[in-house]
Design a protein around this motif. Structure first.
Motif, PDB file in Angstrom:
ATOM      1  N   GLY A  36       0.796  -1.227   0.000  1.00 14.11           N
ATOM      2  CA  GLY A  36       0.000   0.000   0.000  1.00 14.11           C
ATOM      3  C   GLY A  36       0.827   1.275   0.000  1.00 14.11           C
ATOM      4  N   VAL A  37       1.938   1.284  -0.752  1.00 16.82           N
ATOM      5  CA  VAL A  37       2.827   2.447  -0.717  1.00 16.82           C
ATOM      6  C   VAL A  37       2.175   3.700  -1.300  1.00 16.82           C
ATOM      7  N   ARG A  83      -0.081   5.096   1.219  1.00 19.22           N
ATOM      8  CA  ARG A  83       0.676   5.666   2.342  1.00 19.22           C
ATOM      9  C   ARG A  83       1.104   7.098   2.005  1.00 19.22           C
ATOM     10  N   ARG A 130      -1.840   9.333   2.226  1.00 22.16           N
ATOM     11  CA  ARG A 130      -2.223   9.534   3.625  1.00 22.16           C
ATOM     12  C   ARG A 130      -1.282  10.522   4.317  1.00 22.16           C
ATOM     13  N   LEU A 131       0.012  10.412   4.026  1.00 25.50           N
ATOM     14  CA  LEU A 131       0.972  11.359   4.601  1.00 25.50           C
ATOM     15  C   LEU A 131       0.716  12.776   4.101  1.00 25.50           C
ATOM     16  N   ALA A 182       7.689   9.105   3.090  1.00 27.67           N
ATOM     17  CA  ALA A 182       7.503   7.715   2.663  1.00 27.67           C
ATOM     18  C   ALA A 182       8.839   7.052   2.359  1.00 27.67           C
ATOM     19  N   TRP A 197      10.382   5.988   5.596  1.00 28.03           N
ATOM     20  CA  TRP A 197       9.719   4.754   6.064  1.00 28.03           C
ATOM     21  C   TRP A 197      10.244   3.558   5.292  1.00 28.03           C
TER      22      TRP A 197
END
Length: 461
Positions: free
Chosen positions: A401-402, A405, A408-409, A451, A454
């Motif tokens: 789900g990159v 992500r 979302r960020l 991201a 992460w």
């Protein structure tokens, strides 16, 4: 959130079915409730401000608080809140908007048919083309050519034209005769060592070979977005569209330009076909036509297409197609005012001026991000494609789900953007200022940087 907001969340989770949503996940996670809008911003039920970096759904040209559109709707509500356009009935807003669209459109696209959405419009195009070819004594000329990753809607016919697996899977689509050709995206679809000119030549050969294999007498139309939007913001290689237009002329195939996202200035020109130097036989518009303040779409057809359809309606007595809301007076009044504002404020010029600022900023600031394989776009539409390995152009495992992500960020930082497969997309309202572009770049690129941190920590890059 307030007690009322919590109640709305619970009610939504209990009763609503959302489009393009994992419904079981929605039952667990609930909605983000948007409470109001102001210019390029929207605010959630808790009062948090976001730049709406997707203009809603690629569509809100004038932002979320244009008083003139509200006033235009109210004036029309007071005068004539509804009337239809069946059987020779008409009203002023639809007449004037059709006239305006004919004036704005390239070539001889002089006739306009209104629907409520782009999906309905492309569905109508299929029926128009079939109706036309039956009238001309060519009942076998019914097949369509489209492209993988193209998006043309979600009705049975328009969903069949769409070239996205999630729109076909378990819906028994395609349900009409359509062949999907290679996505015109050199970075992803080009062969090793194949330059852009060779890629264009290969795609045009594929199109011609398909026409000859199927039989030109069976191919009714080629449909495409000048720039693919919902498939991941994919710009065509140089020479692609003039080449496709030439093939359509050579084999008597109608050329349909789906301008639902591209149209009304998004690319820095009035329509995408103008940006890429071709004139279609049919053009489909929606979204920015009313800034999505009201649901409305418009199909513009050439004199040749209109005459064939009109002659047949004279023979059989009617054109047996239309919608209760076709050319709705409130929607068309809002559309007229929307186009007037866009012209007065030179928003097409604004897209032409600020588009390069957005595009250059994304390319510069994401150049060294290990997650970004390609940044692409034109005008005020852009996308950044995520990769696990830049050299190999390898995608991440979807289960990670990159792209979601990253989105979302960005949302946590106050920017709404949209993940589409491996690409995170931007399409801000056309009223954006240069300062807005700066804030969009900060939040969008900051999300990619976070991201990447992460991904490093997880050992993914």
């Amino acid at each position: 959130m307030t007690k009322m907001s919590n109640s709305l969340v619970a009610s939504d989770m209990a009763h609503s079915m959302h489009p393009y949503t994992n419904m079981r996940a929605h039952e667990r996670d609930g909605p983000m409730i948007i409470a109001r809008g102001d210019g390029v911003h929207v605010y959630d039920a808790g009062g948090k401000e976001y730049i709406e970096g997707m203009a809603g759904l690629w569509s809100v040209a004038l932002g979320f608080s244009e008083p003139r559109l509200r006033e235009a709707a109210m004036r029309q509500m007071e005068a004539l809140p509804y009337y239809h356009s069946f059987a020779h009935k008409a009203h002023e807003p639809a007449i004037l908007l059709a006239e305006k669209l004919a004036e704005m459109s390239p070539g001889d696209l002089n006739r306009v048919f209104f629907t409520n959405s782009g999906s309905e419009a492309n569905d109508t195009v299929v029926k128009m083309v079939w109706f036309m070819n039956n009238a001309l004594g060519r009942p076998e000329k019914k097949k369509f050519l489209a492209r993988n990753r193209g998006y043309h809607g979600i009705t049975i016919a328009s969903g069949s034209l769409t070239g996205l697996p999630s729109n076909h899977r378990d819906f028994d689509l395609p349900a009409i005769p359509v062949t999907h050709l290679t996505t015109p995206h050199h970075w992803r679809e080009g062969h090793d060592g194949e330059d852009e000119a060779a890629f264009t030549a290969r795609l045009l050969k594929e199109a011609e070979d398909t026409i000859l294999a199927e039989g030109p007498e069976t191919i009714a139309a080629f449909i495409g977005e000048p720039v693919i939007g919902a498939g991941g913001v994919m710009t065509p290689p140089e020479g692609y569209w003039p080449g496709i237009a030439a093939l359509c002329r050579k084999y008597d195939i109608l050329l349909v330009s789906d301008e639902v996202i591209n149209g009304f200035g998004r690319l820095g020109t009035t329509f995408g076909c103008e940006r890429y130097d071709f004139v279609p036989d049919i053009m489909v518009t929606s979204k920015q036509l009313t800034s999505s303040y009201m649901p409305l779409a418009a199909i513009m057809v050439s004199d040749r297409v209109y005459d064939a359809i009109a002659d047949n309606t004279d023979r059989i007595g009617t054109f047996g197609h239309g919608f209760t809301g076709s050319g709705h007076p409130v929607a068309t009044a809002v559309g007229l005012e929307n186009l007037a504002i866009m012209q007065e404020r030179d928003l097409i010029g604004n897209a032409a001026r600020l588009g390069p600022v957005l595009q250059a900023g994304l390319r510069e600031r994401l150049a060294d991000n290990p997650l970004v394989g390609e940044v692409r776009g034109v005008g005020l539409i852009a996308g950044a494609e995520l990769v696990a390995d830049r050299a190999a152009k390898a995608s991440f495992d979807p289960k990670l789900g990159v792209p979601a992500r990253v989105a979302r960020l960005a949302q946590e930082a106050g920017l709404i953007c949209r993940p589409v497969y491996d690409t995170v997309c931007l399409c801000p309202p056309m009223i954006v200022s240069e300062a807005d572009i700066g804030r969009i770049l900060d939040r969008f690129c900051g999300a990619f940087d976070a991201a990447a941190d992460w991904a490093r920590a997880e050992g993914l890059v």
